[in-house]
Design an enzyme around this catalytic site. Structure first.
Site, PDB file in Angstrom:
ATOM      1  N   LYS A 158       0.821  -1.218   0.000  1.00  0.00           N
ATOM      2  CA  LYS A 158       0.000   0.000   0.000  1.00  0.00           C
ATOM      3  C   LYS A 158       0.851   1.262   0.000  1.00  0.00           C
ATOM      4  O   LYS A 158       0.559   2.225  -0.717  1.00  0.00           O
ATOM      5  CB  LYS A 158      -0.934  -0.002   1.213  1.00  0.00           C
ATOM      6  CG  LYS A 158      -2.045  -1.043   1.129  1.00  0.00           C
ATOM      7  CD  LYS A 158      -2.969  -0.964   2.329  1.00  0.00           C
ATOM      8  CE  LYS A 158      -4.085  -1.999   2.226  1.00  0.00           C
ATOM      9  NZ  LYS A 158      -4.986  -1.946   3.412  1.00  0.00           N
ATOM     10  N   ASP A 178       9.316  -6.158  -6.572  1.00  0.00           N
ATOM     11  CA  ASP A 178       8.600  -6.785  -5.457  1.00  0.00           C
ATOM     12  C   ASP A 178       8.704  -8.291  -5.630  1.00  0.00           C
ATOM     13  O   ASP A 178       8.620  -8.800  -6.748  1.00  0.00           O
ATOM     14  CB  ASP A 178       7.129  -6.358  -5.435  1.00  0.00           C
ATOM     15  CG  ASP A 178       6.470  -6.625  -4.091  1.00  0.00           C
ATOM     16  OD1 ASP A 178       6.385  -7.807  -3.696  1.00  0.00           O
ATOM     17  OD2 ASP A 178       6.039  -5.666  -3.438  1.00  0.00           O
ATOM     18  N   CYS A 210       9.803  -2.139   1.565  1.00  0.00           N
ATOM     19  CA  CYS A 210       9.597  -3.577   1.730  1.00  0.00           C
ATOM     20  C   CYS A 210       9.790  -3.959   3.190  1.00  0.00           C
ATOM     21  O   CYS A 210      10.426  -3.236   3.955  1.00  0.00           O
ATOM     22  CB  CYS A 210      10.557  -4.361   0.843  1.00  0.00           C
ATOM     23  SG  CYS A 210      12.301  -3.931   1.082  1.00  0.00           S
ATOM     24  N   PRO A 211       9.253  -5.094   3.608  1.00  0.00           N
ATOM     25  CA  PRO A 211       9.440  -5.530   4.994  1.00  0.00           C
ATOM     26  C   PRO A 211      10.849  -6.048   5.219  1.00  0.00           C
ATOM     27  O   PRO A 211      11.579  -6.362   4.262  1.00  0.00           O
ATOM     28  CB  PRO A 211       8.404  -6.656   5.142  1.00  0.00           C
ATOM     29  CG  PRO A 211       8.260  -7.200   3.755  1.00  0.00           C
ATOM     30  CD  PRO A 211       8.392  -6.012   2.838  1.00  0.00           C
ATOM     31  N   THR A 237      12.333   4.762   4.410  1.00  0.00           N
ATOM     32  CA  THR A 237      11.323   5.031   5.432  1.00  0.00           C
ATOM     33  C   THR A 237      10.686   3.724   5.907  1.00  0.00           C
ATOM     34  O   THR A 237       9.607   3.738   6.488  1.00  0.00           O
ATOM     35  CB  THR A 237      10.218   5.966   4.893  1.00  0.00           C
ATOM     36  OG1 THR A 237       9.645   5.366   3.717  1.00  0.00           O
ATOM     37  CG2 THR A 237      10.762   7.334   4.548  1.00  0.00           C
ATOM     38  N   ARG A 239      12.523  -0.007   7.092  1.00  0.00           N
ATOM     39  CA  ARG A 239      13.203  -0.636   8.222  1.00  0.00           C
ATOM     40  C   ARG A 239      14.696  -0.354   8.106  1.00  0.00           C
ATOM     41  O   ARG A 239      15.289  -0.502   7.040  1.00  0.00           O
ATOM     42  CB  ARG A 239      12.934  -2.146   8.249  1.00  0.00           C
ATOM     43  CG  ARG A 239      11.514  -2.505   8.662  1.00  0.00           C
ATOM     44  CD  ARG A 239      11.256  -2.180  10.130  1.00  0.00           C
ATOM     45  NE  ARG A 239       9.884  -2.440  10.542  1.00  0.00           N
ATOM     46  CZ  ARG A 239       8.934  -1.518  10.565  1.00  0.00           C
ATOM     47  NH1 ARG A 239       9.215  -0.277  10.180  1.00  0.00           N
ATOM     48  NH2 ARG A 239       7.718  -1.808  10.976  1.00  0.00           N
ATOM     49  N   ASP A 263      14.724   7.783   7.482  1.00  0.00           N
ATOM     50  CA  ASP A 263      13.796   7.942   8.602  1.00  0.00           C
ATOM     51  C   ASP A 263      13.982   6.805   9.597  1.00  0.00           C
ATOM     52  O   ASP A 263      13.421   6.838  10.684  1.00  0.00           O
ATOM     53  CB  ASP A 263      12.348   7.978   8.106  1.00  0.00           C
ATOM     54  CG  ASP A 263      11.367   8.272   9.222  1.00  0.00           C
ATOM     55  OD1 ASP A 263      11.533   9.311   9.898  1.00  0.00           O
ATOM     56  OD2 ASP A 263      10.429   7.460   9.428  1.00  0.00           O
ATOM     57  N   GLU A 268      18.818   2.000  15.581  1.00  0.00           N
ATOM     58  CA  GLU A 268      18.080   3.154  16.105  1.00  0.00           C
ATOM     59  C   GLU A 268      17.510   2.949  17.497  1.00  0.00           C
ATOM     60  O   GLU A 268      17.132   3.902  18.166  1.00  0.00           O
ATOM     61  CB  GLU A 268      16.921   3.508  15.166  1.00  0.00           C
ATOM     62  CG  GLU A 268      15.783   2.507  15.166  1.00  0.00           C
ATOM     63  CD  GLU A 268      14.639   2.915  14.257  1.00  0.00           C
ATOM     64  OE1 GLU A 268      13.499   2.970  14.749  1.00  0.00           O
ATOM     65  OE2 GLU A 268      14.875   3.178  13.074  1.00  0.00           O
ATOM     66  N   HIS A 300      12.342   8.320  12.742  1.00  0.00           N
ATOM     67  CA  HIS A 300      11.259   7.348  12.577  1.00  0.00           C
ATOM     68  C   HIS A 300       9.883   8.024  12.724  1.00  0.00           C
ATOM     69  O   HIS A 300       9.015   7.556  13.464  1.00  0.00           O
ATOM     70  CB  HIS A 300      11.393   6.212  13.598  1.00  0.00           C
ATOM     71  CG  HIS A 300      10.785   4.925  13.145  1.00  0.00           C
ATOM     72  ND1 HIS A 300      11.391   3.705  13.326  1.00  0.00           N
ATOM     73  CD2 HIS A 300       9.617   4.653  12.513  1.00  0.00           C
ATOM     74  CE1 HIS A 300      10.620   2.752  12.845  1.00  0.00           C
ATOM     75  NE2 HIS A 300       9.531   3.302  12.352  1.00  0.00           N
TER      76      HIS A 300
END
Length: 351
Positions: A158, A178, A210-211, A237, A239, A263, A268, A300
């Site tokens: 999304k 992807d 992406c995860p 932005t 991981r 980000d 972190e 973040h």
């Protein structure tokens, strides 16, 4: 009068209290104990006597902490985040149900990614400080038209698709990668899927959405950077551990990377969301990144919009509602148990 269920809410900030109190007032279901400290081995004793735990992205849900939750008979953890790489899912399996917020506002994260692109391209973060010193020179601030350039978007969920739509509005050509391509979206929005090698070689800007998985850990590494266009802009932005920080610093020093917007950062946990303005940073790599004029670091905050926080609060409490009502858990994280029949699909819960 029905007794309220007790929730231990870790890593609390003022904005968490505000939006969760608003959501809870509508239900009046929970007694929330807001705890400023993060969930860790040191603070896990605070779960004694509660019915549920609410945790965030930098809370520790490793096996020792989950063992403490099991000992305290806490059956469920509600993550107020989409990511869950801080959870030992194998240790949680058949012991503690893990719920999450799979989507809150794709616009929040996508728009923040674009803000970073524009700031880095047009040097807005530097211009702000220069003009405050009454220095109105524009030397060193040369940017480029985004119109006509190529953006590479890694991850077309999304958030990735929302970003692509925005970039198409700038007149950019968009290529994407992807592991599970959405060809229908590609046709509707107007982008094409490429393999990573092609994406690296063609993109003026690369944005990560992406995860974090074993396959995507340090996706941006020395080899990947060597295949990118000179002076590429990298935006993350998603991981922090998608990017090998050492490789990024080398690429910036060698001027293979033109700029970077971060980000998130792979280490972190000790720093982001905290006020450390009176302390020296112990992390030399983060300190180096913060000194570079072509690097923009935010803490973040891509998710941090009113709409997103309202959605996070309402979904988190709805997840708990479903758990305590014995209903199907739509947002339970499914540990890949490799059983022949998925229990969640059949019964609505993983166990």
């Amino acid at each position: 009068m029905k007794k309220k269920l007790r929730v231990a809410f870790f890593d609390t900030k003022p904005y968490d209290r505000h939006f969760f109190d608003l959501a809870n007032n509508e239900k009046a279901s929970y007694e929330i104990n807001y705890i400023p400290e993060r969930l860790s081995r040191r603070t896990a004793h605070l779960v004694e006597g509660v019915d549920a735990v609410c945790a965030f992205v930098n809370d520790d849900l490793s096996k020792p902490v989950l063992d403490r939750l099991v000992k305290a008979e806490v059956p469920v953890v509600a993550l107020r985040s989409a990511g869950y790489n801080n959870v030992d899912l194998q240790a949680a399996w058949e012991r503690v149900h893990i719920l999450r917020v799979p989507a809150y506002s794709p616009y929040a994260v996508a728009e923040h990614a674009v803000a970073m692109m524009l700031s880095l391209n047009r040097k807005l973060h530097r211009a702000y400080y220069r003009t405050r010193d009454n220095n109105f020179s524009i030397n060193g601030f040369l940017g480029f038209d985004m119109n006509g350039k190529t953006a590479g978007v890694i991850g077309t969920g999304k958030i990735g698709r929302t970003l692509i739509s925005i970039l198409k509005g700038f007149g950019m050509r968009v290529v994407a990668y992807d592991a599970f391509p959405n060809e229908k979206a590609a046709e509707e929005i107007g982008f094409t899927y490429h393999n990573l090698e092609e994406l690296y070689g063609e993109s003026d800007i690369i944005s990560l959405h992406c995860p974090l998985t074993p396959d995507t850990h340090h996706l941006i590494n020395h080899d990947a950077i060597s295949r990118m266009k000179p002076s590429v802009m990298i935006i993350n932005t998603s991981r922090g551990q998608l990017v090998d920080t050492d490789a990024l610093l080398d690429g910036l020093r060698e001027k293979r990377i033109g700029s970077a917007g971060l980000d998130v950062y792979e280490e972190e946990g000790e720093y982001f969301f905290e006020d450390l303005s009176n302390e020296a940073l112990d992390d030399d790599r983060l300190a180096r990144l913060l000194t570079l004029p072509n690097v923009l670091v935010t803490s973040h905050q891509a998710f941090f919009t009113e709409e997103a926080l309202r959605k996070i609060a309402s979904t988190t409490l709805s997840n708990l509602d479903a758990w305590f009502a014995g209903e199907a858990l739509e947002n339970e994280i499914c540990y890949r148990c490799n059983e022949p029949e998925c229990r969640k699909e059949k019964a609505g819960r993983c166990f």
